[in-house]
Design an enzyme around this catalytic site. Structure first.
Site, PDB file in Angstrom:
ATOM      1  N   LYS A 251     -20.499 -32.976   8.170  1.00  0.00           N
ATOM      2  CA  LYS A 251     -19.739 -34.132   7.707  1.00  0.00           C
ATOM      3  C   LYS A 251     -19.792 -34.156   6.186  1.00  0.00           C
ATOM      4  O   LYS A 251     -20.874 -34.068   5.600  1.00  0.00           O
ATOM      5  CB  LYS A 251     -20.329 -35.432   8.267  1.00  0.00           C
ATOM      6  CG  LYS A 251     -19.510 -36.652   7.883  1.00  0.00           C
ATOM      7  CD  LYS A 251     -20.075 -37.912   8.486  1.00  0.00           C
ATOM      8  CE  LYS A 251     -21.134 -38.555   7.635  1.00  0.00           C
ATOM      9  NZ  LYS A 251     -20.641 -39.217   6.416  1.00  0.00           N
TER      10      LYS A 251
ATOM     11  N   ASP B 271     -15.382 -37.587   6.071  1.00  0.00           N
ATOM     12  CA  ASP B 271     -15.625 -39.029   6.234  1.00  0.00           C
ATOM     13  C   ASP B 271     -15.057 -39.768   5.031  1.00  0.00           C
ATOM     14  O   ASP B 271     -15.783 -40.380   4.250  1.00  0.00           O
ATOM     15  CB  ASP B 271     -17.135 -39.264   6.395  1.00  0.00           C
ATOM     16  CG  ASP B 271     -17.452 -40.642   6.924  1.00  0.00           C
ATOM     17  OD1 ASP B 271     -16.520 -41.376   7.311  1.00  0.00           O
ATOM     18  OD2 ASP B 271     -18.656 -40.978   6.959  1.00  0.00           O
TER      19      ASP B 271
ATOM     20  N   LYS C   7     -13.104 -42.335   5.008  1.00  0.00           N
ATOM     21  CA  LYS C   7     -12.997 -43.784   5.248  1.00  0.00           C
ATOM     22  C   LYS C   7     -11.749 -44.363   4.586  1.00  0.00           C
ATOM     23  O   LYS C   7     -11.814 -45.304   3.786  1.00  0.00           O
ATOM     24  CB  LYS C   7     -14.265 -44.499   4.790  1.00  0.00           C
ATOM     25  CG  LYS C   7     -15.474 -44.157   5.652  1.00  0.00           C
ATOM     26  CD  LYS C   7     -16.595 -45.150   5.469  1.00  0.00           C
ATOM     27  CE  LYS C   7     -17.735 -44.919   6.437  1.00  0.00           C
ATOM     28  NZ  LYS C   7     -18.459 -43.658   6.254  1.00  0.00           N
TER      29      LYS C   7
ATOM     30  N   ARG D  76     -30.077 -38.259   6.478  1.00  0.00           N
ATOM     31  CA  ARG D  76     -31.381 -38.183   5.822  1.00  0.00           C
ATOM     32  C   ARG D  76     -32.521 -37.647   6.676  1.00  0.00           C
ATOM     33  O   ARG D  76     -33.380 -36.929   6.128  1.00  0.00           O
ATOM     34  CB  ARG D  76     -31.717 -39.556   5.217  1.00  0.00           C
ATOM     35  CG  ARG D  76     -30.861 -39.834   3.979  1.00  0.00           C
ATOM     36  CD  ARG D  76     -30.847 -41.284   3.606  1.00  0.00           C
ATOM     37  NE  ARG D  76     -30.029 -42.063   4.531  1.00  0.00           N
ATOM     38  CZ  ARG D  76     -29.701 -43.338   4.355  1.00  0.00           C
ATOM     39  NH1 ARG D  76     -30.138 -43.973   3.274  1.00  0.00           N
ATOM     40  NH2 ARG D  76     -28.941 -43.966   5.222  1.00  0.00           N
TER      41      ARG D  76
HETATM   42  O1  C5P Z   1     -28.667 -40.574   6.316  1.00  0.00           O
HETATM   43  P1  C5P Z   1     -28.030 -41.160   7.545  1.00  0.00           P
HETATM   44  O2  C5P Z   1     -28.414 -40.439   8.825  1.00  0.00           O
HETATM   45  O3  C5P Z   1     -28.212 -42.663   7.642  1.00  0.00           O
HETATM   46  O4  C5P Z   1     -26.480 -40.869   7.325  1.00  0.00           O
HETATM   47  C1  C5P Z   1     -25.473 -41.425   8.116  1.00  0.00           C
HETATM   48  C2  C5P Z   1     -24.164 -40.906   7.642  1.00  0.00           C
HETATM   49  O5  C5P Z   1     -23.128 -41.457   8.469  1.00  0.00           O
HETATM   50  C3  C5P Z   1     -23.823 -41.287   6.204  1.00  0.00           C
HETATM   51  O6  C5P Z   1     -23.124 -40.181   5.645  1.00  0.00           O
HETATM   52  C4  C5P Z   1     -22.895 -42.480   6.332  1.00  0.00           C
HETATM   53  O7  C5P Z   1     -21.946 -42.535   5.305  1.00  0.00           O
HETATM   54  C5  C5P Z   1     -22.206 -42.186   7.680  1.00  0.00           C
HETATM   55  N1  C5P Z   1     -21.678 -43.338   8.409  1.00  0.00           N
HETATM   56  C6  C5P Z   1     -22.468 -44.392   8.805  1.00  0.00           C
HETATM   57  N2  C5P Z   1     -21.922 -45.448   9.488  1.00  0.00           N
HETATM   58  C7  C5P Z   1     -20.624 -45.462   9.785  1.00  0.00           C
HETATM   59  C8  C5P Z   1     -19.804 -44.383   9.422  1.00  0.00           C
HETATM   60  C9  C5P Z   1     -20.382 -43.326   8.726  1.00  0.00           C
HETATM   61  O8  C5P Z   1     -23.668 -44.377   8.560  1.00  0.00           O
HETATM   62  N3  C5P Z   1     -20.106 -46.465  10.494  1.00  0.00           N
END
Ligand code: C5P
Length: 228
Positions: free
Chosen positions: A31, A58, A60, A204
């Site tokens: 992603k 992503d 958005k 992360r």
């Molecule tokens: O680091 P982490 O596992 O929290 O990353 C989640 C990823 O998913 C980030 O790139 C964030 O922008 C994305 N995301 C999210 N919630 C959403 C859509 C995308 O956390 N509803």
């Protein structure tokens, strides 16, 4: 076969490619999110696509339909497999996004961000219960031609019931001992899978791990028991 899409949330193309190469054997795809896209521009998409895995851009998207259609067409030209757009942009905007992608990529509609809670939504003037809002946005996305939705683990049941034909892509995944960071609604990979996620977005917990490849492997199907 993994169902994990690794969020390459790093600031440079070099770091993204290095990270992607370290984990690629253990993941379904990648992603590319706002940080990397804005830092490096669309070339980052072409470079990550060249690794040979499906790429979720992503972006958005959330603007007037004509602008979204044109932006979506530019992203599709980079070879990505999915592009996200906010369901709150409305049906005409989601239809425009799908039209811009012209069948080469699918729209993933963002329903309610995983960082939101019911209280946050009330402050935004969305007074109905979170589940009601989710179901409404999932139905709207399906009717507008989205291929799938991006939703939190706790939203999967509601989304699957409201719009069963949509692909469910789920961020907010954490190992049992991981920090939630800024995510308000998190779950383990096993919980999200059993609730009906088709793909897990993991950032992360993999990208910040001392050994990202080992972490990516542990988030894979069947390895959940080895997560600490
Ligand atoms: O680091 P982490 O596992 O929290 O990353 C989640 C990823 O998913 C980030 O790139 C964030 O922008 C994305 N995301 C999210 N919630 C959403 C859509 C995308 O956390 N509803």
């Amino acid at each position: 076969m993994s169902d994990v899409l690794v969020a390459l949330d790093v600031p440079t193309l070099g770091e993204a490619l290095a990270l992607a190469r370290r984990v690629e054997a253990h993941v379904a795809g990648f992603k590319v999110g706002l940080e990397l896209l804005h830092a490096e521009g669309p070339r980052v998409l072409r470079e990550v696509v060249a690794l040979g895995r499906p790429v979720f851009c992503d972006a958005k998207l959330h603007d007037i339909p004509a602008t979204v259609a044109r932006a979506a067409a530019r992203l599709a030209a980079c070879g990505v497999r999915w592009v996200s757009a906010h369901a709150l942009g409305g049906p005409a905007m989601l239809e425009a996004a799908a039209a811009g992608l012209a069948g080469t990529a699918g729209v993933l509609a963002v329903t309610v961000l995983t960082s939101h809670t019911g209280d946050n939504l009330a402050a935004l003037g969305i007074a109905c219960p979170l589940d009601e809002e989710l179901a409404r946005l999932a139905c709207l996305a399906a009717a507008a031609g989205a291929e799938g939705v991006v939703c939190a683990p706790s939203d999967l049941g509601v989304v699957a019931a409201a719009a069963p034909g949509l692909l469910r892509v789920t961020p907010g995944i954490r190992g049992p001992g991981d920090a939630a960071d800024d995510q308000a609604r998190v779950a383990t990979a096993a919980t999200a899978r059993s609730a009906g996620a088709h793909y897990l977005v993991v950032g992360r917990p993999i990208t910040g791990a001392p050994d990202p490849a080992a972490a990516a492997r542990r988030f894979g199907v069947g390895f959940e028991g080895t997560l600490e």
